[in-house]
Design a protein around this motif. Structure first.
Motif, mmCIF file in Angstrom:
data_model
loop_
_atom_site.group_PDB
_atom_site.id
_atom_site.type_symbol
_atom_site.label_atom_id
_atom_site.label_comp_id
_atom_site.label_asym_id
_atom_site.label_seq_id
_atom_site.Cartn_x
_atom_site.Cartn_y
_atom_site.Cartn_z
ATOM 1 N N VAL A 1 -4.259 -17.094 7.658
ATOM 2 C CA VAL A 1 -5.378 -18.380 7.383
ATOM 3 C C VAL A 1 -6.154 -17.925 5.887
ATOM 4 O O VAL A 1 -6.307 -17.197 5.304
ATOM 5 C CB VAL A 1 -6.467 -18.210 8.204
ATOM 6 N N VAL A 2 -5.329 -18.961 4.407
ATOM 7 C CA VAL A 2 -6.583 -18.639 2.833
ATOM 8 C C VAL A 2 -7.043 -19.371 3.442
ATOM 9 O O VAL A 2 -7.444 -20.350 3.917
ATOM 10 C CB VAL A 2 -5.404 -19.636 2.914
ATOM 11 N N VAL B 1 -4.295 -12.887 11.572
ATOM 12 C CA VAL B 1 -5.192 -13.740 12.280
ATOM 13 C C VAL B 1 -3.876 -13.832 13.572
ATOM 14 O O VAL B 1 -2.594 -13.272 13.172
ATOM 15 C CB VAL B 1 -5.015 -14.799 12.422
ATOM 16 N N THR B 2 -3.767 -13.173 15.147
ATOM 17 C CA THR B 2 -3.491 -13.221 16.191
ATOM 18 C C THR B 2 -3.719 -14.075 16.377
ATOM 19 O O THR B 2 -5.108 -14.474 17.153
ATOM 20 C CB THR B 2 -3.231 -11.685 16.582
ATOM 21 N N HIS C 1 -10.883 -28.287 15.494
ATOM 22 C CA HIS C 1 -11.755 -27.560 16.371
ATOM 23 C C HIS C 1 -12.817 -26.965 16.183
ATOM 24 O O HIS C 1 -13.974 -26.950 15.750
ATOM 25 C CB HIS C 1 -11.253 -27.653 18.043
ATOM 26 N N LEU C 2 -12.051 -25.715 15.347
ATOM 27 C CA LEU C 2 -12.980 -24.711 14.402
ATOM 28 C C LEU C 2 -13.069 -24.757 13.239
ATOM 29 O O LEU C 2 -13.628 -24.217 12.973
ATOM 30 C CB LEU C 2 -11.421 -23.244 14.661
ATOM 31 N N GLY C 3 -12.667 -25.856 12.768
ATOM 32 C CA GLY C 3 -13.503 -26.740 11.841
ATOM 33 C C GLY C 3 -12.021 -25.873 10.580
ATOM 34 O O GLY C 3 -12.747 -26.252 9.259
ATOM 35 N N ALA D 1 -7.376 -10.239 13.073
ATOM 36 C CA ALA D 1 -8.689 -11.285 13.338
ATOM 37 C C ALA D 1 -7.907 -12.044 14.243
ATOM 38 O O ALA D 1 -6.874 -12.875 14.188
ATOM 39 C CB ALA D 1 -9.428 -12.095 12.361
ATOM 40 N N SER D 2 -8.966 -12.813 15.506
ATOM 41 C CA SER D 2 -9.148 -14.006 16.307
ATOM 42 C C SER D 2 -8.959 -15.056 15.185
ATOM 43 O O SER D 2 -9.718 -15.131 13.309
ATOM 44 C CB SER D 2 -9.560 -14.380 17.066
ATOM 45 N N LEU D 3 -8.464 -16.380 15.497
ATOM 46 C CA LEU D 3 -8.579 -17.586 15.011
ATOM 47 C C LEU D 3 -9.973 -18.311 14.457
ATOM 48 O O LEU D 3 -10.319 -18.165 13.092
ATOM 49 C CB LEU D 3 -7.447 -18.330 15.478
#
Ligand code: AMP
Ligand code: MN
Ligand code: MN
Ligand code: MN
Length: 286
Positions: free
Chosen positions: A83-84, A74-75, A218-220, A178-180
């Motif tokens: 991120v796993v 992720v960038t 916030h993203l989960g 990828a985006s977060l």
């Protein structure tokens, strides 16, 4: 929900096979994990799920509990984070399409890395790195590192990163992963839990750490790695407290890549501190 001793389970929920930058095949990793007493295992190759069927079969044959995993690049705020995704569905089409997109930039990046290395007198580094690649979709800095060690340009992988492959060094090429939001989204859509890998590695100041936690939650996102081969014991203690503070579940994983390359062998890590809620508490086998 499980019993109150679940933090004492030998879970290893982070390692790599030849489908990314690990040195061993998934079935060999499974045997090693089992021999080391791992009771709950996951394979988390970088941006790739193709090793999972073999890992799952091997774990089943050994009667070792297994969840499917992946580690997504992720960038975020101009930094690379990992991120796993745990307990994902490795066949979910959006996850597969997303991972294919993340992998797709790797070859061009590797070509640019080879150019940078050529400028400091290391010719044909891409061909050299490719000798260590088993999955042509997944050329990583680790493959270059193995090649440079074989040339005697550094004593070990860590030293190659310091001299050639980390930010600002001749073989380093900035890359947009990828985006977060996208990475967490693919994981959640496929039914998995999103876990921030080895948080101490990013060297974020307090403001950035709080911003990351706010956005991730916030993203989960639901967990952070507390005990990992990448953390010292004081870092594990710090992130145990952070997991409590942000009401995130805690994960544990060696980040094993191969013998003589990784700080921790499979399953050979301290247990989660008892203040943590293990991420596996919600899974049916525990
Ligand atoms: P890549 O995804 O191609 O940028 O490669 C990242 C991988 O390089 C990580 O997953 C680690 O396996 C490895 N790596 C990164 N930094 C270091 C380091 N300082 N020492 C050893 N391995 C590293
Ligand atoms: Mn790696
Ligand atoms: Mn990582
Ligand atoms: Mn990893």
């Amino acid at each position: 929900m499980l019993n109150s001793y679940s933090h004492l389970i030998n879970a290893d929920l982070h390692c790599h096979s030849i489908f990314s930058d690990g040195a061993l095949a998934p079935d060999v990793l499974a045997e090693q994990a089992h021999a080391n007493g791992v009771a709950l295992w996951s394979l988390t190759d970088h941006d790739e799920v193709r090793g999972l069927p073999q890992a799952q079969q091997a774990a089943q044959d050994l009667r070792m509990a297994f969840v499917s995993g992946v580690e997504i690049s992720v960038t975020w705020a101009a930094k690379t984070l990992h991120v796993v995704g745990l307990n994902i569905d490795p066949k979910h089409p959006n996850l597969l399409a997303g991972l294919a997109g993340v992998r797709s930039g790797r070859l061009a990046r590797a070509q640019a890395m080879a150019k940078g290395l050529e400028q400091v007198g290391v010719p044909n580094a891409l061909d050299g790195a490719m000798q260590y690649v088993r999955n042509p979709d997944l050329v990583s800095r680790t493959h270059f590192a193995r090649y440079l060690v074989s040339l005697g340009l550094a004593q070990d992988i860590g030293q190659v990163f310091q001299k050639f492959l980390s930010t600002g060094k001749p073989g380093y090429v900035p890359h947009h992963w990828a985006s977060l939001q996208a990475a967490v989204g693919w994981i959640l859509e496929s039914g998995g839990c999103a876990v921030l890998a080895h948080p101490a590695r990013y060297q974020l100041n307090e403001v950035m750490w709080v911003a990351l936690m706010d956005e991730f939650k916030h993203l989960g996102g639901s967990g952070i790695e507390v005990v990992t081969g990448s953390h010292t014991s004081s870092e594990s203690q710090r992130y145990a407290r952070e997991s409590v503070k942000y009401q995130l579940q805690a994960s544990r994983g060696s980040d094993f890549h191969g013998h003589n390359e990784s700080r921790s062998d499979l399953g050979a890590l301290p247990f989660l501190p008892s203040i943590c809620v293990p991420i596996w508490a919600q899974w049916s086998h525990y």
